[in-house]
Design a protein around this motif. Structure first.
Motif, mmCIF file in Angstrom:
data_model
loop_
_atom_site.group_PDB
_atom_site.id
_atom_site.type_symbol
_atom_site.label_atom_id
_atom_site.label_comp_id
_atom_site.label_asym_id
_atom_site.label_seq_id
_atom_site.Cartn_x
_atom_site.Cartn_y
_atom_site.Cartn_z
ATOM 1 N N SER A 102 -36.806 15.597 -31.696
ATOM 2 C CA SER A 102 -36.866 13.910 -32.390
ATOM 3 C C SER A 102 -36.371 15.232 -33.895
ATOM 4 C CB SER A 102 -38.106 14.159 -32.760
ATOM 5 O OG SER A 102 -38.753 14.693 -32.791
ATOM 6 N N GLY A 103 -36.240 16.693 -33.649
ATOM 7 C CA GLY A 103 -36.276 17.570 -34.649
ATOM 8 C C GLY A 103 -37.226 18.277 -34.780
ATOM 9 N N LYS A 104 -38.305 17.944 -34.998
ATOM 10 C CA LYS A 104 -39.891 18.489 -35.244
ATOM 11 C C LYS A 104 -39.717 19.339 -34.743
ATOM 12 C CE LYS A 104 -42.268 14.047 -35.744
ATOM 13 N NZ LYS A 104 -43.758 12.768 -35.203
ATOM 14 N N THR A 105 -40.333 20.670 -35.651
ATOM 15 C CA THR A 105 -40.549 21.745 -34.989
ATOM 16 C C THR A 105 -42.481 21.571 -34.919
ATOM 17 O OG1 THR A 105 -40.598 22.614 -36.977
ATOM 18 C CG2 THR A 105 -38.845 23.111 -35.339
ATOM 19 N N LEU A 106 -43.005 22.051 -33.618
ATOM 20 C CA LEU A 106 -44.263 22.024 -33.269
ATOM 21 C C LEU A 106 -45.040 23.951 -33.258
ATOM 22 C CD1 LEU A 106 -47.587 21.371 -33.122
ATOM 23 C CD2 LEU A 106 -46.925 21.230 -30.542
ATOM 24 N N ARG A 107 -45.783 24.502 -34.256
ATOM 25 C CA ARG A 107 -45.634 25.650 -34.567
ATOM 26 C C ARG A 107 -47.735 25.952 -34.428
ATOM 27 N NH1 ARG A 107 -41.322 26.711 -40.212
ATOM 28 N NH2 ARG A 107 -39.684 25.280 -38.933
ATOM 29 N N TYR A 108 -47.064 27.269 -33.686
ATOM 30 C CA TYR A 108 -48.468 27.853 -33.984
ATOM 31 C C TYR A 108 -48.811 29.183 -34.741
ATOM 32 C CZ TYR A 108 -52.582 30.684 -32.480
ATOM 33 O OH TYR A 108 -53.854 30.951 -32.282
ATOM 34 N N HIS A 109 -49.770 29.452 -35.234
ATOM 35 C CA HIS A 109 -50.395 30.625 -36.714
ATOM 36 C C HIS A 109 -50.719 30.511 -36.704
ATOM 37 C CE1 HIS A 109 -50.512 31.622 -40.573
ATOM 38 N NE2 HIS A 109 -50.051 30.948 -41.420
ATOM 39 N N ASP A 110 -50.903 32.579 -37.045
ATOM 40 C CA ASP A 110 -52.166 32.981 -36.086
ATOM 41 C C ASP A 110 -52.286 34.403 -37.458
ATOM 42 O OD1 ASP A 110 -54.697 34.651 -34.793
ATOM 43 O OD2 ASP A 110 -53.959 33.349 -33.391
ATOM 44 N N VAL A 111 -53.259 34.581 -38.406
ATOM 45 C CA VAL A 111 -52.961 35.782 -38.935
ATOM 46 C C VAL A 111 -53.767 36.735 -37.827
ATOM 47 C CG1 VAL A 111 -53.564 36.643 -41.075
ATOM 48 C CG2 VAL A 111 -52.991 34.369 -41.112
ATOM 49 N N ARG A 112 -54.131 36.425 -37.468
ATOM 50 C CA ARG A 112 -55.223 37.918 -36.581
ATOM 51 C C ARG A 112 -53.895 38.374 -35.522
ATOM 52 N NH1 ARG A 112 -60.935 38.316 -38.265
ATOM 53 N NH2 ARG A 112 -61.178 38.125 -40.055
ATOM 54 N N LYS A 113 -53.680 37.182 -35.014
ATOM 55 C CA LYS A 113 -53.050 36.973 -33.252
ATOM 56 C C LYS A 113 -54.447 37.102 -32.132
ATOM 57 C CE LYS A 113 -49.331 40.069 -35.189
ATOM 58 N NZ LYS A 113 -48.335 40.988 -35.204
ATOM 59 N N PHE A 114 -55.404 36.473 -32.678
ATOM 60 C CA PHE A 114 -55.943 36.315 -31.614
ATOM 61 C C PHE A 114 -56.417 34.967 -30.758
ATOM 62 C CE2 PHE A 114 -59.437 39.113 -33.829
ATOM 63 C CZ PHE A 114 -59.284 40.248 -34.599
ATOM 64 N N GLY A 115 -55.241 34.299 -30.790
ATOM 65 C CA GLY A 115 -55.438 33.329 -29.800
ATOM 66 C C GLY A 115 -54.605 33.214 -28.770
ATOM 67 N N THR A 116 -54.776 32.210 -27.936
ATOM 68 C CA THR A 116 -54.583 32.613 -26.642
ATOM 69 C C THR A 116 -53.983 31.369 -25.895
ATOM 70 O OG1 THR A 116 -56.473 31.913 -25.167
ATOM 71 C CG2 THR A 116 -56.139 34.590 -25.766
ATOM 72 N N MET A 117 -52.507 31.612 -24.904
ATOM 73 C CA MET A 117 -52.360 30.661 -24.490
ATOM 74 C C MET A 117 -52.226 30.546 -23.132
ATOM 75 S SD MET A 117 -49.312 28.606 -26.730
ATOM 76 C CE MET A 117 -49.540 28.660 -28.987
#
Length: 276
Positions: A102-117
């Motif tokens: 659609s032209g949107k972007t879903l962005r994952y933002h993480d200052v500490r970089k601790f998140g997981t996928m």
């Protein structure tokens, strides 16, 4: 750290923004966030052409249900999702970008970089770590005194630590454990084996009630939490214990204390929550 109400609020706001969106391609700028598959390039390739059919939650985990896969995401300390146009500037703390057709972007933002996928084949996510090890969520059928009493009674740990253990109950963190124990009138240093059925039932009831109220308020903003539309939660205005040290107890007027339980800041009323 976002707890169950904050993650549930993110889930609901994301659903309104990206449901049925098709992923055109994915840009992984910090590969350590991707835990499965082992190669981030495979993660990117497998997600191409997948549509976001639903977003679910288990405890503090988001589960993006796609055509052929389930993407399990944990926000950890500072993780956030946001939806932007593709032309909006990308800041240095944005580590995974899902470009949508659609032209949107879903962005994952993480200052500490601790998140997981973790990316699983459809139907596999609950049969493997990290979801496999989780206890019942307060909104699940197994969240009952009959299921939880034996787990709590067999432990000599402080009840504060038991409730923070995600293998016992999924979704509770420091804020909501303090609030739950205040409402249930249980001292956080009471050991699991010292609690009777009535006390455990009170904990179960008050934990769910606290979580439900927090979800209605959009979660609790203590430091940096916002939902996927950039809105803060409002439940911090209804906190009775957490962050209230030095203030009079809302029930009895005694000064709320802050102590340490296994190095975690813990708030209680010494009059309402007596240890013996």
């Amino acid at each position: 750290m976002p707890e169950l109400p904050e993650v549930e609020t993110v889930r609901k706001t994301l659903l309104a923004l990206v449901l049925n969106e098709r992923i055109k391609h994915v840009d992984v700028q910090w590969p350590n966030i991707i835990k499965m598959p082992a190669e981030p390039n495979d993660f990117q390739h497998l997600l191409e052409g997948q549509s976001i059919l639903d977003i679910k939650r288990k405890g503090k985990f988001l589960i993006f249900e796609l055509d052929n896969y389930s993407l399990v995401s944990h926000l950890r300390m500072e993780g956030k999702y946001g939806v932007y146009t593709k032309d909006e500037p990308i800041d240095k703390h944005t580590h995974v970008i899902f470009y949508l057709e659609s032209g949107k972007t879903l962005r994952y933002h993480d200052v500490r970089k601790f998140g997981t996928m973790h990316l699983f084949a459809k139907g596999q996510a609950f049969h493997d770590l990290p979801l496999k090890q989780l206890g019942p969520d307060p909104f699940e059928q197994e969240y009952t005194v009959d299921h939880l009493l034996p787990k709590i009674n067999k432990s000599t740990r402080a009840i504060k630590n038991i409730l923070l253990d995600q293998t016992v109950i999924a979704g509770l963190g420091n804020i909501y454990v303090d609030e739950t124990l205040f409402r249930a009138r249980i001292h956080p240093l009471r050991t699991g084996d010292s609690l009777d059925r009535k006390e455990v039932q009170a904990i179960i009831v008050e934990a769910k009630a606290t979580i439900e109220e927090a979800v209605k308020q959009g979660g609790t903003t203590i430091r940096s939490y916002v939902n996927s539309q950039g809105e803060i939660g409002m439940f911090q205005q209804q906190l009775y214990a957490y962050g209230q040290e030095g203030q009079p107890c809302a029930r009895c007027g005694t000064e709320v204390l802050k102590i340490k339980v296994s190095n975690r800041g813990t708030h209680l009323c010494p009059s309402c929550q007596q240890i013996s």
